[in-house]
Design a protein around this motif. Structure first.
Motif, PDB file in Angstrom:
ATOM      1  N   UNK A 276       0.865  -1.175   0.000  1.00  0.00           N
ATOM      2  CA  UNK A 276       0.000   0.000   0.000  1.00  0.00           C
ATOM      3  C   UNK A 276       0.902   1.225   0.000  1.00  0.00           C
ATOM      4  N   UNK A 277       0.987   1.900  -1.134  1.00  0.00           N
ATOM      5  CA  UNK A 277       1.897   3.038  -1.259  1.00  0.00           C
ATOM      6  C   UNK A 277       1.480   4.204  -0.373  1.00  0.00           C
ATOM      7  N   UNK A 278       0.185   4.352  -0.139  1.00  0.00           N
ATOM      8  CA  UNK A 278      -0.270   5.414   0.769  1.00  0.00           C
ATOM      9  C   UNK A 278       0.193   5.125   2.195  1.00  0.00           C
ATOM     10  N   UNK A 279       0.138   3.864   2.594  1.00  0.00           N
ATOM     11  CA  UNK A 279       0.615   3.496   3.930  1.00  0.00           C
ATOM     12  C   UNK A 279       2.119   3.741   4.057  1.00  0.00           C
ATOM     13  N   UNK A 280       2.854   3.456   2.988  1.00  0.00           N
ATOM     14  CA  UNK A 280       4.290   3.728   2.995  1.00  0.00           C
ATOM     15  C   UNK A 280       4.552   5.219   3.158  1.00  0.00           C
ATOM     16  N   UNK A 281       3.856   6.019   2.401  1.00  0.00           N
ATOM     17  CA  UNK A 281       4.061   7.465   2.497  1.00  0.00           C
ATOM     18  C   UNK A 281       3.710   7.975   3.890  1.00  0.00           C
ATOM     19  N   UNK A 282       2.635   7.462   4.457  1.00  0.00           N
ATOM     20  CA  UNK A 282       2.212   7.913   5.790  1.00  0.00           C
ATOM     21  C   UNK A 282       3.200   7.489   6.872  1.00  0.00           C
ATOM     22  N   UNK A 283       3.997   6.446   6.604  1.00  0.00           N
ATOM     23  CA  UNK A 283       4.952   5.960   7.602  1.00  0.00           C
ATOM     24  C   UNK A 283       6.163   6.868   7.738  1.00  0.00           C
ATOM     25  N   UNK A 284       6.407   7.719   6.741  1.00  0.00           N
ATOM     26  CA  UNK A 284       7.573   8.601   6.767  1.00  0.00           C
ATOM     27  C   UNK A 284       7.310   9.777   7.702  1.00  0.00           C
ATOM     28  N   UNK A 285       8.253  10.006   8.620  1.00  0.00           N
ATOM     29  CA  UNK A 285       8.166  11.139   9.544  1.00  0.00           C
ATOM     30  C   UNK A 285       9.468  11.923   9.469  1.00  0.00           C
ATOM     31  N   UNK A 286       9.544  12.960  10.295  1.00  0.00           N
ATOM     32  CA  UNK A 286      10.777  13.750  10.347  1.00  0.00           C
ATOM     33  C   UNK A 286      11.943  12.945  10.911  1.00  0.00           C
ATOM     34  N   UNK A 287      11.654  11.816  11.555  1.00  0.00           N
ATOM     35  CA  UNK A 287      12.712  10.988  12.135  1.00  0.00           C
ATOM     36  C   UNK A 287      13.149   9.845  11.207  1.00  0.00           C
ATOM     37  N   UNK A 288      12.497   9.730  10.052  1.00  0.00           N
ATOM     38  CA  UNK A 288      12.838   8.641   9.138  1.00  0.00           C
ATOM     39  C   UNK A 288      14.204   8.892   8.514  1.00  0.00           C
ATOM     40  N   UNK A 289      15.076   7.902   8.636  1.00  0.00           N
ATOM     41  CA  UNK A 289      16.425   7.990   8.081  1.00  0.00           C
ATOM     42  C   UNK A 289      16.528   7.260   6.754  1.00  0.00           C
ATOM     43  N   UNK A 290      15.969   6.038   6.697  1.00  0.00           N
ATOM     44  CA  UNK A 290      16.069   5.285   5.446  1.00  0.00           C
ATOM     45  C   UNK A 290      14.949   4.271   5.320  1.00  0.00           C
ATOM     46  N   UNK A 291      14.807   3.781   4.101  1.00  0.00           N
ATOM     47  CA  UNK A 291      13.901   2.680   3.786  1.00  0.00           C
ATOM     48  C   UNK A 291      14.758   1.457   3.499  1.00  0.00           C
ATOM     49  N   UNK A 292      14.421   0.354   4.158  1.00  0.00           N
ATOM     50  CA  UNK A 292      15.084  -0.923   3.908  1.00  0.00           C
ATOM     51  C   UNK A 292      14.130  -1.743   3.051  1.00  0.00           C
ATOM     52  N   UNK A 293      14.523  -1.918   1.789  1.00  0.00           N
ATOM     53  CA  UNK A 293      13.636  -2.491   0.786  1.00  0.00           C
ATOM     54  C   UNK A 293      14.147  -3.861   0.359  1.00  0.00           C
ATOM     55  N   UNK A 294      13.217  -4.805   0.195  1.00  0.00           N
ATOM     56  CA  UNK A 294      13.580  -6.157  -0.231  1.00  0.00           C
ATOM     57  C   UNK A 294      12.681  -6.555  -1.396  1.00  0.00           C
ATOM     58  N   UNK A 295      13.268  -6.660  -2.580  1.00  0.00           N
ATOM     59  CA  UNK A 295      12.545  -7.146  -3.751  1.00  0.00           C
ATOM     60  C   UNK A 295      13.525  -7.828  -4.683  1.00  0.00           C
ATOM     61  N   UNK A 296      13.181  -9.042  -5.157  1.00  0.00           N
ATOM     62  CA  UNK A 296      12.067  -9.911  -4.784  1.00  0.00           C
ATOM     63  C   UNK A 296      12.034 -10.171  -3.283  1.00  0.00           C
ATOM     64  N   UNK A 297      10.809 -10.277  -2.763  1.00  0.00           N
ATOM     65  CA  UNK A 297      10.591 -10.173  -1.328  1.00  0.00           C
ATOM     66  C   UNK A 297      10.468 -11.528  -0.656  1.00  0.00           C
ATOM     67  N   UNK A 298      11.303 -11.716   0.379  1.00  0.00           N
ATOM     68  CA  UNK A 298      11.241 -12.877   1.262  1.00  0.00           C
ATOM     69  C   UNK A 298      10.523 -12.442   2.548  1.00  0.00           C
ATOM     70  N   UNK A 299       9.447 -13.090   2.970  1.00  0.00           N
ATOM     71  CA  UNK A 299       8.987 -14.415   2.540  1.00  0.00           C
ATOM     72  C   UNK A 299       7.846 -14.457   1.552  1.00  0.00           C
ATOM     73  N   UNK A 300       7.291 -13.322   1.125  1.00  0.00           N
ATOM     74  CA  UNK A 300       6.018 -13.375   0.393  1.00  0.00           C
ATOM     75  C   UNK A 300       6.178 -13.730  -1.076  1.00  0.00           C
ATOM     76  N   UNK A 301       7.375 -13.553  -1.646  1.00  0.00           N
ATOM     77  CA  UNK A 301       7.568 -13.809  -3.068  1.00  0.00           C
ATOM     78  C   UNK A 301       7.110 -12.676  -3.971  1.00  0.00           C
ATOM     79  N   UNK A 302       6.734 -11.539  -3.381  1.00  0.00           N
ATOM     80  CA  UNK A 302       6.308 -10.383  -4.166  1.00  0.00           C
ATOM     81  C   UNK A 302       7.497  -9.762  -4.904  1.00  0.00           C
ATOM     82  N   UNK A 303       7.270  -9.363  -6.149  1.00  0.00           N
ATOM     83  CA  UNK A 303       8.259  -8.622  -6.933  1.00  0.00           C
ATOM     84  C   UNK A 303       7.654  -7.253  -7.209  1.00  0.00           C
ATOM     85  N   UNK A 304       8.248  -6.222  -6.647  1.00  0.00           N
ATOM     86  CA  UNK A 304       7.684  -4.880  -6.803  1.00  0.00           C
ATOM     87  C   UNK A 304       7.730  -4.455  -8.267  1.00  0.00           C
ATOM     88  N   UNK A 305       6.666  -3.822  -8.703  1.00  0.00           N
ATOM     89  CA  UNK A 305       6.521  -3.421 -10.102  1.00  0.00           C
ATOM     90  C   UNK A 305       7.272  -2.121 -10.385  1.00  0.00           C
TER      91      UNK A 305
END
Length: 400
Positions: A147-176
């Motif tokens: 949910x990209x809206x949920x991702x955007x809402x998770x960012x605050x002034x204290x956010x330093x980085x995003x730790x991204x995993x794709x292809x994703x373990x354990x779900x097998x999702x491949x981000x488009x």
């Protein structure tokens, strides 16, 4: 920040020990049951015999591997890197993630991670003094979605980085492409760093793998991590690498030198040769693993699971509720006795464990005959539904 990662053993150690004790087929931990290409194995033997890497290799990694990584990124993705300043070899991707987070995250910094996530993420964020902020991938229509809206809402002034995993373990999702473009725009807009775990980059069955570093504005703020273990079926060699701009790579190297310092000397030379294998190797790898995925997925569906057929990786997530179960931990701990197969409860990959409670992960990076036997054993779950559950036997004995 909770400290549940301190002490004890991982779920992988617990379930692998259970597999050994019961003689069950271990589909819990993600390692192949056959070795990779003979030519790559012989390259390691040759390096040992020729005295290459038997002593400490260079801190950034042997030049042959750094050059091979650069050539791979250019050939596959059109990304250009300097092998001397923008590549760092690590003791597998796990050390790369640890070193990157230790280098870039300070006390109280927030790190966004896609939940469910590989268990070392939580430990590494905690060791760095950071605060993990999960953004949950949720199942829908046979796959897990961000949910990209949920991702955007998770960012605050204290956010330093995003730790991204794709292809994703354990779900097998491949981000488009669209999802990655949105993540890139958010990172640029909010001036965030991104660490990408791309160890399954060559294990994509539907869609395509697209490195985030290739998107506009992302090369200078992205550290890309991969390794040879999953791609070449030599997980015990522990050869990983990081690519990124000099300032970020230098920061990671400063942390890494106090972890392993260096590792896997002779194997670095072998993985350098592996990265230069022809395209036919990578095409065959995908084709073979896709077939293995389908053997196990069909068997799991026949056994009564709801199956989320992965677009990438070598893991399948299943929903156990159609089997009348709701607790993945209890289900996985009883499964070896019930039908001789080991799996892993997805709840261990969640902060919000209720989100993952009814889901279980199986690995399909095994020989076809092993997967067929596992599928046959799992089909017995339908027949076992009317029999006493081993988890209830003690209560049954006590009542007699």
């Amino acid at each position: 920040m909770t400290k549940e990662w301190l002490g004890g053993t991982t779920i992988f150690a617990e379930m692998s020990a259970l597999a050994l004790r019961t003689g069950a087929i271990n589909l819990g931990q993600g390692f192949p049951d056959t070795d990779g290409p003979e030519s790559v194995r012989e390259a390691a033997v040759r390096a040992l015999r020729d005295g290459l890497g038997n002593q400490y290799p260079p801190g950034p990694g042997v030049p042959e591997l750094r050059s091979a990584v650069v050539d791979h990124q250019l050939r596959r993705y059109g990304l250009t890197y300097d092998p001397d300043t923008e590549v760092l070899v690590t003791a597998g991707a796990t050390e790369a993630i640890a070193a990157a987070l230790l280098a870039l995250v300070g006390q109280g910094d927030e790190v966004i991670a896609l939940e469910p996530y590989y268990d070392s993420y939580a430990a590494c964020i905690g060791m760095a003094g950071g605060v993990r902020v999960p953004v949950t991938l949720r199942p829908r229509d046979g796959a897990y979605h961000l949910d990209l809206d949920e991702l955007r809402d998770a960012v605050t002034d204290r956010t330093r980085l995003i730790l991204l995993n794709t292809p994703h373990n354990p779900t097998g999702t491949v981000l488009s492409r669209g999802e990655l473009a949105a993540i890139a725009e958010l990172a640029v807009e909010r001036d965030l760093l991104v660490v990408t775990d791309e160890v399954y980059e060559h294990l994509v069955f539907e869609g395509e793998h697209l490195p985030l570093a290739a998107f506009p504005g992302m090369r200078e703020r992205t550290l890309t991590i991969s390794s040879g273990g999953k791609t070449f079926a030599f997980t015990g060699w522990k050869v990983g690498w990081i690519t990124g701009v000099p300032a970020l790579v230098t920061a990671v190297r400063s942390a890494k030198q106090f972890l392993t310092y260096v590792a896997s000397g002779p194997f670095q030379y072998a993985i350098a040769e592996a990265l230069r294998l022809p395209d036919s190797y990578f095409d065959t790898l995908r084709s073979d693993l896709r077939a293995k995925r389908d053997i196990l997925a069909d068997g799991l569906a026949a056994a009564g699971f709801d199956v989320y057929r992965p677009a990438g990786t070598y893991f399948i997530t299943t929903d156990i509720r159609p089997l009348g179960e709701t607790d993945g931990f209890a289900f996985c701990r009883a499964l070896p006795e019930r039908c001789g197969v080991v799996a892993v409860p997805n709840a261990v990959f969640y902060d919000h464990q209720k989100e993952g409670a009814p889901f279980v992960r199986f690995a399909f990076c095994k020989r076809d005959e092993v997967l067929r036997e596992a599928a046959e054993r799992l089909r017995n779950l339908r027949d076992l539904r009317d029999l006493p559950d081993p988890r209830n036997l003690r209560d049954l004995r006590d009542s007699v």
